[in-house]
Design an enzyme around this catalytic site. Structure first.
Site, PDB file in Angstrom:
ATOM      1  N   CYS A  94     -12.499   6.414 -28.272  1.00 33.86           N
ATOM      2  CA  CYS A  94     -13.981   7.217 -28.314  1.00 33.86           C
ATOM      3  C   CYS A  94     -14.597   6.958 -26.858  1.00 33.86           C
ATOM      4  O   CYS A  94     -15.773   6.670 -27.057  1.00 33.86           O
ATOM      5  CB  CYS A  94     -14.915   6.595 -29.233  1.00 33.86           C
ATOM      6  SG  CYS A  94     -13.898   6.716 -31.013  1.00 33.86           S
ATOM      7  N   GLU A  95     -14.051   7.742 -26.079  1.00 38.49           N
ATOM      8  CA  GLU A  95     -14.614   8.113 -24.794  1.00 38.49           C
ATOM      9  C   GLU A  95     -13.975   9.378 -24.483  1.00 38.49           C
ATOM     10  O   GLU A  95     -12.796   9.468 -24.469  1.00 38.49           O
ATOM     11  CB  GLU A  95     -14.293   7.123 -23.667  1.00 38.49           C
ATOM     12  CG  GLU A  95     -14.889   5.517 -24.061  1.00 38.49           C
ATOM     13  CD  GLU A  95     -15.581   5.104 -22.980  1.00 38.49           C
ATOM     14  OE1 GLU A  95     -15.803   5.590 -22.030  1.00 38.49           O
ATOM     15  OE2 GLU A  95     -15.745   3.584 -22.900  1.00 38.49           O
ATOM     16  N   GLY A 110       0.813  -1.223   0.248  1.00 38.10           N
ATOM     17  CA  GLY A 110       0.020  -0.116  -0.008  1.00 38.10           C
ATOM     18  C   GLY A 110       0.760   1.402  -0.001  1.00 38.10           C
ATOM     19  O   GLY A 110       0.173   2.408  -0.207  1.00 38.10           O
ATOM     20  N   PRO A 139       4.520  -5.409  -1.031  1.00 43.42           N
ATOM     21  CA  PRO A 139       4.553  -4.153  -1.834  1.00 43.42           C
ATOM     22  C   PRO A 139       4.345  -4.301  -3.186  1.00 43.42           C
ATOM     23  O   PRO A 139       5.022  -5.467  -3.734  1.00 43.42           O
ATOM     24  CB  PRO A 139       6.166  -3.841  -1.463  1.00 43.42           C
ATOM     25  CG  PRO A 139       6.855  -5.327  -1.141  1.00 43.42           C
ATOM     26  CD  PRO A 139       5.828  -6.210  -0.612  1.00 43.42           C
TER      27      PRO A 139
HETATM   28  C1  LIG Z   1      -3.062  -4.659  -4.415  1.00 47.71           C
HETATM   29  C2  LIG Z   1      -2.541  -5.436  -3.156  1.00 47.71           C
HETATM   30  C3  LIG Z   1      -1.055  -5.397  -2.456  1.00 47.71           C
HETATM   31  C4  LIG Z   1      -0.190  -4.357  -3.196  1.00 47.71           C
HETATM   32  O1  LIG Z   1      -0.613  -3.025  -2.974  1.00 47.71           O
HETATM   33  P1  LIG Z   1       0.233  -1.888  -3.299  1.00 47.71           P
HETATM   34  O2  LIG Z   1      -0.334  -0.703  -3.304  1.00 47.71           O
HETATM   35  O3  LIG Z   1       0.734  -1.948  -4.820  1.00 47.71           O
HETATM   36  O4  LIG Z   1       1.553  -1.997  -2.642  1.00 47.71           O
HETATM   37  C5  LIG Z   1      -0.806  -6.027  -1.655  1.00 47.71           C
HETATM   38  N1  LIG Z   1      -1.834  -7.064  -0.804  1.00 47.71           N
HETATM   39  C6  LIG Z   1      -2.824  -7.093  -1.432  1.00 47.71           C
HETATM   40  C7  LIG Z   1      -3.637  -8.110  -0.913  1.00 47.71           C
HETATM   41  C8  LIG Z   1      -3.243  -6.390  -2.366  1.00 47.71           C
HETATM   42  O5  LIG Z   1      -4.357  -6.856  -2.942  1.00 47.71           O
END
Ligand SMILES: *Cc1c(COP(=O)(O)O)cnc(C)c1O
Length: 420
Positions: A343-344, A240, A276
């Site tokens: 075309c959007e 995240g 990550p």
């Molecule tokens: C998408 C996702 C991630 C990665 O998220 P990032 O924001 O790209 O680091 C990690 N774990 C799960 C369960 C996800 O769905």
């Protein structure tokens, strides 16, 4: 930081002029920098060094190209996969199966069985019934599935609603207050080794506070589960971490993230796992495109490029910003809208933005397109599927072919009863 820089007035990927890639491969095309991937992989790992042994499961969905996966496997990364297809990629890239985590809110029975047969290191359970089914399939095979329970901590990650995953109304995880009772029931099942919990509250997080709040709740849960007699050896802290998309954006650094994790997990005495995605891949790629026309507009001209929402969906999906830069900047700027040929009206990358001055035929890039770029591409408007190139020093290779509209057409059939 990345390796897409001006050398003698021309944008390069590491030592390779982007113009050379456009000449040889055509456009649009994703261009990745191996040095940037490696750097991000190392910076992230190094930030977590004080935590001791951690498991790094790169979230494949961010950029699943098999060459990228091979490169990250060489950096010691395993994978977080969310489908049988992603699992196949991780295995094809030589990622160690014990370091592959199977996440996803809708794993089918078939995918669970395939994961077990492959020897997947950890299943992240999203609901109680999934745990029962997994235990049943494993027991029938005489196997034990290693799993953790994904909990939903009900925190607002403060990111775009479509990539927030940790609020109670989101589809992900089990409500944290119901987790202890579920854990009790699941931990008893033969065929299941339930050894901890997982969390992932969203993507492109620009603030560590929601993460820290969520981890505090996980710490309490771990303590409660132990008090109930469970052995908790694993906590998966998800991914995240955000990346800067706009010049001047400031995001938490991996070092700050690592320090927060050390603080938040103090005394947990578990093996930590991380997933990550964006932070590894985001700035390691650009989308190289050519200006088709500069079309006069009412307030600003439209720069119509040959890349579109089918190649890079993020602006259309999340109103995302991608910096735009000319491959051969003149130093002059213009205020323009940037759009693709689809075309959007949603096929628009920017409105009223000050950009490098470009004319029809010029090459340009969208920056920070290495994550959630090519992987979300489609062939909408019967456009080709966008190719991918990996640069490593002064070398480059096409790591995904352009798939022509004709090839896709060839996979379609007119049924006999409609033939004349
Ligand atoms: C998408 C996702 C991630 C990665 O998220 P990032 O924001 O790209 O680091 C990690 N774990 C799960 C369960 C996800 O769905």
């Amino acid at each position: 930081m990345d390796h897409f820089t001006l050398i003698d007035g021309a944008l390069h990927a590491e030592q390779v002029p982007l113009a050379r890639i456009a000449d040889e491969v055509g456009s649009p095309v994703y261009v990745y920098s191996a040095a940037t991937f490696r750097r991000h992989a190392r910076v992230f790992r190094d930030a977590l060094l004080p935590l001791g042994r951690v498991h790094l499961a790169y979230a494949i969905k961010a950029n699943p190209n098999v060459a990228v996966l091979r490169l990250l496997a060489d950096e010691g990364y395993g994978a977080d996969v969310v489908s049988g297809g992603e699992m196949a990629r991780a295995l094809a890239a030589g990622m160690p199966v014990s370091e592959i985590v199977f996440s996803g809110v809708g794993k089918t029975r078939d995918e669970l069985a395939r994961g077990l047969d492959a020897g997947i290191g950890q299943f992240n359970l999203e609901l109680e019934e999934e745990g029962r089914v997994l235990a049943e399939i494993a027991a029938a095979k005489g196997m034990t599935a290693h799993a953790v329970l994904r909990v939903n901590p009900d925190v607002d990650a403060g990111t775009h609603a479509k990539i927030s995953t940790g609020r109670k109304e989101n589809k992900f995880g089990v409500p944290i207050d119901r987790a202890p009772a579920m854990f009790d029931r699941l931990a008893r099942l033969p065929g299941l080794d339930l050894r901890g919990v997982a969390i992932h509250i969203g993507s492109q997080l620009g603030d560590l506070a929601p993460l820290e709040a969520a981890y505090a709740r996980i710490g309490e849960l771990v303590a409660a589960l132990r008090a109930a007699g469970h052995t908790i050896s694993r906590v998966d802290l998800g991914g995240g971490l955000g990346v800067p998309y706009k010049q001047g954006d400031v995001m938490p650094s991996p070092a700050e993230y690592g320090a927060m994790i050390a603080r938040a997990t103090k005394g947990w005495d578990v093996e930590l796992m991380f997933e990550p995605g964006r932070v590894i891949a985001g700035n390691a790629g650009v989308l190289l495109t050519r200006v088709i026309w500069v079309k006069p507009g009412v307030t600003h001209p439209y720069v119509i490029v040959d890349a579109a929402m089918n190649d890079l969906a993020r602006p259309a999906l999340y109103d995302a910003w991608h910096d735009f830069a000319a491959v051969h900047p003149t130093g002059e700027t213009m205020v323009a809208n940037i759009a693709g040929p689809v075309c959007e009206t949603g096929d628009t990358f920017a409105m009223g933005r000050t950009i490098d001055k470009v004319a029809s035929g010029d090459l340009a890039i969208f920056r920070t397109a290495g994550a959630y770029g090519a992987t979300m591409a489609s062939t909408y408007n019967s456009r080709a599927l966008v190719p991918e190139v990996l640069v490593d020093g002064d070398r480059f290779a096409v790591v995904a072919d352009r798939i022509a509209a004709e090839t896709i057409l060839a996979a379609e059939r007119v049924p006999e009863w409609l033939t004349r």
